[in-house]
Write an enzyme that holds these catalytic residues in place. Structure first.
Site, mmCIF file in Angstrom:
data_model
loop_
_atom_site.group_PDB
_atom_site.id
_atom_site.type_symbol
_atom_site.label_atom_id
_atom_site.label_comp_id
_atom_site.label_asym_id
_atom_site.label_seq_id
_atom_site.Cartn_x
_atom_site.Cartn_y
_atom_site.Cartn_z
ATOM 1 N N ASP A 1 0.929 -1.209 -0.081
ATOM 2 C CA ASP A 1 -0.041 0.138 0.038
ATOM 3 C C ASP A 1 0.952 1.135 0.130
ATOM 4 O O ASP A 1 2.015 1.279 0.535
ATOM 5 C CB ASP A 1 -0.891 -0.104 1.161
ATOM 6 N N SER A 2 0.687 2.292 -0.704
ATOM 7 C CA SER A 2 1.157 3.446 -1.067
ATOM 8 C C SER A 2 1.459 4.400 0.186
ATOM 9 O O SER A 2 2.495 5.371 0.102
ATOM 10 C CB SER A 2 0.523 4.261 -2.101
ATOM 11 N N GLY A 3 0.776 4.337 1.287
ATOM 12 C CA GLY A 3 0.852 5.283 2.100
ATOM 13 C C GLY A 3 -0.290 6.427 2.250
ATOM 14 O O GLY A 3 -0.504 7.089 2.878
ATOM 15 N N GLY A 4 -1.241 5.927 1.232
ATOM 16 C CA GLY A 4 -2.527 6.790 0.988
ATOM 17 C C GLY A 4 -3.431 6.676 2.450
ATOM 18 O O GLY A 4 -4.060 7.593 2.809
ATOM 19 N N ASP B 1 -2.838 7.736 -2.961
ATOM 20 C CA ASP B 1 -4.163 8.353 -3.153
ATOM 21 C C ASP B 1 -4.521 9.052 -1.730
ATOM 22 O O ASP B 1 -3.825 9.177 -0.664
ATOM 23 C CB ASP B 1 -5.219 7.455 -3.299
ATOM 24 N N ASP C 1 -8.349 -6.556 1.710
ATOM 25 C CA ASP C 1 -7.445 -6.477 2.915
ATOM 26 C C ASP C 1 -7.880 -5.929 4.075
ATOM 27 O O ASP C 1 -8.770 -5.339 3.945
ATOM 28 C CB ASP C 1 -5.827 -5.785 2.435
ATOM 29 N N CYS D 1 -13.806 -25.782 12.331
ATOM 30 C CA CYS D 1 -12.460 -25.106 11.831
ATOM 31 C C CYS D 1 -11.496 -26.181 11.650
ATOM 32 O O CYS D 1 -11.276 -26.984 12.816
ATOM 33 C CB CYS D 1 -12.176 -23.857 12.664
ATOM 34 N N CYS E 1 -8.161 -25.458 11.450
ATOM 35 C CA CYS E 1 -6.836 -24.573 11.565
ATOM 36 C C CYS E 1 -5.947 -25.345 12.869
ATOM 37 O O CYS E 1 -6.829 -26.059 13.616
ATOM 38 C CB CYS E 1 -7.211 -23.110 12.062
ATOM 39 N N CYS F 1 -7.830 -24.665 16.311
ATOM 40 C CA CYS F 1 -9.051 -25.181 16.403
ATOM 41 C C CYS F 1 -8.770 -26.836 16.693
ATOM 42 O O CYS F 1 -9.722 -27.562 17.308
ATOM 43 C CB CYS F 1 -10.035 -24.843 15.562
ATOM 44 N N HIS G 1 -6.181 -18.499 13.842
ATOM 45 C CA HIS G 1 -7.675 -18.993 13.763
ATOM 46 C C HIS G 1 -8.450 -17.966 12.862
ATOM 47 O O HIS G 1 -9.049 -18.451 12.168
ATOM 48 C CB HIS G 1 -8.182 -19.300 15.031
#
Length: 369
Positions: A92-95, A144, A263, A301, A303, A306, A332
């Site tokens: 990510d650009s820092g926007g 942005d 994200d 689940c 994972c 779990c 998890h």
RNA sequence: GUGGCCGUAGCUCAGCCUGGUAGAGCACCUGGUUGUGGUCCAGGAUGUCGCGGGUUCAAGUCCCGUCGGUCACC
């Protein structure tokens, strides 16, 4: 031929599933990118990320340019090498920091206070591209301007236009043919501004498109209509990335409207605060009612957490502030999110996405009732 | 034995001099957190003020006694 391309596997209504091809591998969409701001997803390592189903990971320009610095990362061989993550990366650009750290903005760029020593740090669209060239992710984002909502429409419009001008400058500055550059759609929750921003950004010709400035305080229905307005104007053959979105309902709403990438810090942040995501409804493991609960966080689940530990034990770790609590719950919550997304992809391919959404929501509502 | 100090929420303590609706921090019980400052914020529950008596319209607070703890000195 762009370094990053997207191709459709199947569609179901507006929802779609496909392949995102990058220099470091192929990602099945829809996909979720765990947030590793400082080249680390908090509390977990790259092996954990692979085990929960992560295919692409996010890092942040603003934080990494301060520490350890883009030059250092470049000298070590780039971000992939540095963090021992062989798969695709997006920075990510820092926007978002322009939004969250309240810097001074003018047409040239933004001036922040360093979170480390308070010194003034400058970031222009060209510098954001330059830093990302040195970090070397598969996907770079334009710089942005994200506006917190609610905000006066004049301000939203002005910053949307500024984002467009900056996007052009980023595109001009971008030289990496082994890296895709994504533009970012802004425009708040105003459908006309969203449409204009999407149309103009698309016309510039990016490898993909971020849809930014959402999940910043607006009601879900406004977010959804803003998203629809943006998607209508974006090319069908390019990936669409809704930035910062990561709650279960929001993800399903966005996938339903044709979004491909997401994200969010939510799964990992909630984990560090003792909150568990679950197919039967989310809950706070701190709650007294789990004190002697020997069942797993989510019985459906698979994972590591779990399949190994009980709610009672995890609650104990959280209350004792044991560091392993952060890792185990992060594993998890990330796994839950990837299951949700992967299930969506499969459902789209099988043409039953609407039923899938209904099923997920009913099971969550019944479990928490 | 004598003298000093202490005894108030689960814990550490403030409030006592100068009487006027029992408090703080931590802990505890909830809720919030969306392109990450491992935070932070918001709300909630909690009392035989060691015990007994006295003075007073009114006592955690003043007086007497008593119990417990602790320190010093014999």
């Amino acid at each position: 031929m762009s370094a990053v391309t997207w191709s459709s596997i199947a569609t179901d209504g507006a929802a779609r599933t496909g392949w995102l091809e990058t220099p470091h591998g192929v990602v099945r969409t829809p996909t979720f990118m765990p947030v590793g701001t400082r080249a680390a997803v908090k509390a977990v390592d790259s092996a954990d990320l692979a085990s929960v189903g992560a295919e692409i990971v996010l890092a942040n320009v603003y934080h990494l340019m301060l520490k350890p610095g883009a030059e250092l990362v470049a000298r070590i061989g780039g971000l992939h090498e540095f963090m021992s993550w062989g798969g695709p990366l997006l920075t990510d650009s820092g926007g978002y920091q322009i939004f969250s750290l309240d810097p001074e903005i003018d047409e040239e760029g933004a001036t922040f206070k360093s979170v480390y020593d308070g010194s003034r740090v400058h970031l222009s669209p060209e510098e954001a591209v330059g830093v990302q060239a040195r970090l070397g992710p598969d996907i770079a984002m334009v710089l942005d301007v994200c506006v917190g909502l609610p905000a006066p429409v004049e301000e939203v419009e002005a910053e949307m236009r500024r984002t467009l001008r900056w996007a052009e400058r980023c595109l001009q500055a971008h030289q990496q043919d082994d890296q895709g550059l994504f533009g970012i759609v802004q425009g708040g929750v105003d459908s006309d501004l969203r449409a204009e921003s999407a149309r103009e950004t698309a016309a510039l010709g990016f490898a993909g498109f971020g849809i930014g400035g959402l999940s910043v305080g607006e009601p879900a229905d406004q977010r959804n209509s803003a998203l629809e307005a943006a998607v209508r104007e974006l090319p069908a053959d390019k990936p669409r990335y809704v930035m910062g979105l990561g709650d279960t309902d929001g993800l399903l709403d966005a996938i339903m409207r044709g979004a491909d990438m997401f994200d969010c810090v939510l799964p990992t942040r909630l984990a560090r605060h003792g909150k568990a995501l679950s197919s039967n409804g989310d809950f706070n493991l701190n709650n007294l009612r789990f004190e002697a609960d020997d069942s797993p966080v989510d019985s459906s689940c698979s994972c590591h957490t779990c399949s190994t530990y009980s709610k009672a034990y995890l609650r104990h770790l959280i209350r004792m502030k044991e560091l392993s609590a952060h890792r185990l719950l992060s594993i998890h919550n990330l796994h839950y999110t990837f299951q949700l997304i992967a299930g969506a992809g499969t459902a789209i391919e099988e043409g039953r996405f609407a039923d899938y959404v209904k099923e997920v929501r009913i099971t969550r509502a019944e479990g928490s009732a």
